[in-house]
Every structure is written in structure tokens, then in C-alpha cells.
Write a protein that holds these residues in place. Structure first.
Motif, PDB file in Angstrom:
ATOM      1  N   ARG A 141       0.892  -1.278  -0.013  1.00  0.00           N
ATOM      2  CA  ARG A 141      -0.080  -0.064   0.039  1.00  0.00           C
ATOM      3  C   ARG A 141       0.951   1.352   0.115  1.00  0.00           C
ATOM      4  NH1 ARG A 141      -5.181   0.992   0.395  1.00  0.00           N
ATOM      5  NH2 ARG A 141      -5.513  -1.031   1.225  1.00  0.00           N
ATOM      6  N   MET A 142       2.071   1.048   0.749  1.00  0.00           N
ATOM      7  CA  MET A 142       2.789   2.258   0.865  1.00  0.00           C
ATOM      8  C   MET A 142       3.559   2.726  -0.486  1.00  0.00           C
ATOM      9  SD  MET A 142       6.383   2.978   3.073  1.00  0.00           S
ATOM     10  CE  MET A 142       7.056   1.312   1.990  1.00  0.00           C
ATOM     11  N   ARG A 143       3.771   1.546  -1.227  1.00  0.00           N
ATOM     12  CA  ARG A 143       4.502   1.644  -2.658  1.00  0.00           C
ATOM     13  C   ARG A 143       3.270   2.134  -3.604  1.00  0.00           C
ATOM     14  NH1 ARG A 143       8.903  -2.983  -3.571  1.00  0.00           N
ATOM     15  NH2 ARG A 143       9.907  -3.081  -1.269  1.00  0.00           N
ATOM     16  N   VAL A 144       2.272   1.926  -3.446  1.00  0.00           N
ATOM     17  CA  VAL A 144       1.225   2.137  -4.508  1.00  0.00           C
ATOM     18  C   VAL A 144       0.957   3.619  -4.397  1.00  0.00           C
ATOM     19  CG1 VAL A 144      -1.327   2.003  -4.761  1.00  0.00           C
ATOM     20  CG2 VAL A 144       0.143  -0.095  -4.680  1.00  0.00           C
ATOM     21  N   GLU A 145       0.600   3.971  -3.101  1.00  0.00           N
ATOM     22  CA  GLU A 145       0.572   5.338  -2.640  1.00  0.00           C
ATOM     23  C   GLU A 145       1.566   6.407  -3.043  1.00  0.00           C
ATOM     24  OE1 GLU A 145      -2.168   6.708  -1.499  1.00  0.00           O
ATOM     25  OE2 GLU A 145      -3.216   5.047  -1.001  1.00  0.00           O
ATOM     26  N   ARG A 146       2.915   5.929  -2.967  1.00  0.00           N
ATOM     27  CA  ARG A 146       3.897   6.644  -3.373  1.00  0.00           C
ATOM     28  C   ARG A 146       4.137   6.793  -5.136  1.00  0.00           C
ATOM     29  NH1 ARG A 146       6.279  10.930  -4.341  1.00  0.00           N
ATOM     30  NH2 ARG A 146       8.335  10.866  -4.695  1.00  0.00           N
ATOM     31  N   GLY A 147       3.979   5.626  -5.553  1.00  0.00           N
ATOM     32  CA  GLY A 147       3.792   5.578  -7.051  1.00  0.00           C
ATOM     33  C   GLY A 147       2.758   6.429  -7.698  1.00  0.00           C
ATOM     34  N   ALA A 148       1.541   6.181  -6.995  1.00  0.00           N
ATOM     35  CA  ALA A 148       0.615   7.043  -7.526  1.00  0.00           C
ATOM     36  C   ALA A 148       0.736   8.608  -7.588  1.00  0.00           C
ATOM     37  CB  ALA A 148      -0.783   6.878  -6.692  1.00  0.00           C
ATOM     38  N   GLU A 149       1.485   9.080  -6.533  1.00  0.00           N
ATOM     39  CA  GLU A 149       1.733  10.603  -6.509  1.00  0.00           C
ATOM     40  C   GLU A 149       2.700  10.910  -7.590  1.00  0.00           C
ATOM     41  OE1 GLU A 149       3.768  11.359  -2.701  1.00  0.00           O
ATOM     42  OE2 GLU A 149       1.804  10.774  -1.672  1.00  0.00           O
ATOM     43  N   VAL A 150       3.734  10.017  -7.834  1.00  0.00           N
ATOM     44  CA  VAL A 150       4.902  10.186  -8.932  1.00  0.00           C
ATOM     45  C   VAL A 150       3.995  10.161 -10.220  1.00  0.00           C
ATOM     46  CG1 VAL A 150       6.758   9.438  -9.916  1.00  0.00           C
ATOM     47  CG2 VAL A 150       6.582   9.520  -7.359  1.00  0.00           C
ATOM     48  N   MET A 151       3.187   9.191 -10.489  1.00  0.00           N
ATOM     49  CA  MET A 151       2.222   9.139 -11.819  1.00  0.00           C
ATOM     50  C   MET A 151       1.752  10.193 -11.996  1.00  0.00           C
ATOM     51  SD  MET A 151       0.785   5.438 -11.241  1.00  0.00           S
ATOM     52  CE  MET A 151       2.028   3.980 -10.611  1.00  0.00           C
ATOM     53  N   LYS A 152       0.932  10.849 -11.102  1.00  0.00           N
ATOM     54  CA  LYS A 152       0.330  12.172 -11.249  1.00  0.00           C
ATOM     55  C   LYS A 152       0.983  13.375 -11.618  1.00  0.00           C
ATOM     56  CE  LYS A 152      -3.041  15.073  -8.750  1.00  0.00           C
ATOM     57  NZ  LYS A 152      -4.218  15.362  -9.882  1.00  0.00           N
ATOM     58  N   GLN A 153       2.015  13.410 -10.843  1.00  0.00           N
ATOM     59  CA  GLN A 153       2.979  14.516 -11.055  1.00  0.00           C
ATOM     60  C   GLN A 153       3.416  14.522 -12.561  1.00  0.00           C
ATOM     61  OE1 GLN A 153       5.675  14.324  -7.800  1.00  0.00           O
ATOM     62  NE2 GLN A 153       3.972  15.065  -6.340  1.00  0.00           N
ATOM     63  N   THR A 154       4.284  13.177 -12.788  1.00  0.00           N
ATOM     64  CA  THR A 154       4.843  13.202 -13.978  1.00  0.00           C
ATOM     65  C   THR A 154       4.051  13.353 -15.333  1.00  0.00           C
ATOM     66  OG1 THR A 154       6.209  11.620 -12.871  1.00  0.00           O
ATOM     67  CG2 THR A 154       6.195  11.464 -15.366  1.00  0.00           C
ATOM     68  N   ILE A 155       2.636  12.746 -15.289  1.00  0.00           N
ATOM     69  CA  ILE A 155       1.791  12.908 -16.405  1.00  0.00           C
ATOM     70  C   ILE A 155       1.479  14.338 -16.430  1.00  0.00           C
ATOM     71  CG2 ILE A 155      -0.284  12.101 -17.313  1.00  0.00           C
ATOM     72  CD1 ILE A 155       0.250   9.301 -16.274  1.00  0.00           C
TER      73      ILE A 155
END
Length: 147
Positions: A116-130
Motif C-alpha cells: 500500500r505504501m508503494r502504491v501510494e507513493r507510485g500514484a503521487e509520482v505518476m500524477k505529477q509526471t503525467i
């Protein structure tokens, strides 16, 4: 089996979000830069290297352009996963906003907090990057219009 579902609202057209998601060989540049530092393709597999040095091998199960859906499974990595399968699917919210749904199924259940921690962090990065890529593209387009 444990499941984590994450919905990410992204200020970008669904086609733009899908273009980044489906680019399975450029995860470290277009999807989660900094979180991953390298992506290599080997047939139907991709090998991801994370910022902490961890390496995972994923099987790309499906890239469905019509449904804007990517399915993959971790088949080798440092975590003691017994099973892992995940999907990303892009949905249109309106003309300029998308919902990216990330569903991860895995075993053992005891890994839920870490995943869950990895998903939350990954989701933040995906949103910012796109969103940054879309903004940079629109600024380049606007500058081209000024000429």
C-alpha cells in the motif's frame, strides 16, 4: 488474496494518460521517474530498477488499447511475493481529466502495508509526471503558436 485499489485523478486527456501507461519500456522516464531509475525490456518481460537498487522482473500480460488497460505480474523480485498481478486502466472523466485505476492483487496478505505504501507513493509520482508532461507539451505548443 489481498487487493489494493487506487484511483488517481489526473489533469490530462485519457489519450495522454494512456500513452504514458502503455509505454512499458519507459516507466523510468514517463511514468514514475525517480521512483524507478531504469527499465529494460526482454520479450514479454520488463525489468525495473528502483531508486533503492531493488530489481523486479514483470511479465507484461496485456496491453489493451481499446480498453486502455495494462495488465502485468511481478514474477521475480526482492519481496517474498507468492502471487502478484496488477492492472492499470484509464477512464475519461471529461475532455481534459482522467481517472487512472490501479488494482493490485497479491499474496501473502502480510505484505499489505508495504505494498500500500508503494502504491501510494507510485500514484503521487505518476500524477505529477503525467501532469508535468502535459503542461510542458501545451507550453511548447503555445510557444509554437506565437511564432
Amino acid at each position: 488474496m489481498a487487493t489494493i485499489r487506487k484511483e488517481i485523478m489526473i489533469e490530462a486527456k485519457p489519450e495522454q494518460v494512456w500513452d504514458a501507461v502503455r509505454d512499458v519500456g519507459a516507466v523510468h522516464r514517463r511514468f514514475v521517474p525517480g521512483y524507478t531509475v531504469d527499465t529494460r525490456l526482454d520479450g514479454d518481460y520488463r525489468i525495473l530498477t528502483f531508486a533503492n537498487g531493488a530489481v523486479v522482473r514483470e511479465l507484461i500480460v496485456a496491453v489493451d488499447d481499446e480498453a486502455r488497460r495494462l495488465a502485468y505480474a511481478v514474477v521475480e523480485g526482492r519481496m517474498p511475493l507468492v502471487h502478484h498481478h496488477a492492472t492499470f486502466q484509464v477512464f475519461a472523466e471529461n475532455d481534459s481529466r482522467s481517472r487512472l485505476v490501479w488494482i493490485t492483487d497479491f499474496l501473502p496478505h502480510e505484505l499489505a502495508a508495504e505494498i500500500r505504501m508503494r502504491v501510494e507513493r507510485g500514484a503521487e509520482v505518476m500524477k505529477q509526471t503525467i501532469e508535468a508532461e502535459v503542461k510542458a507539451g501545451s507550453q511548447c505548443h503555445m510557444k509554437g503558436d506565437e511564432k
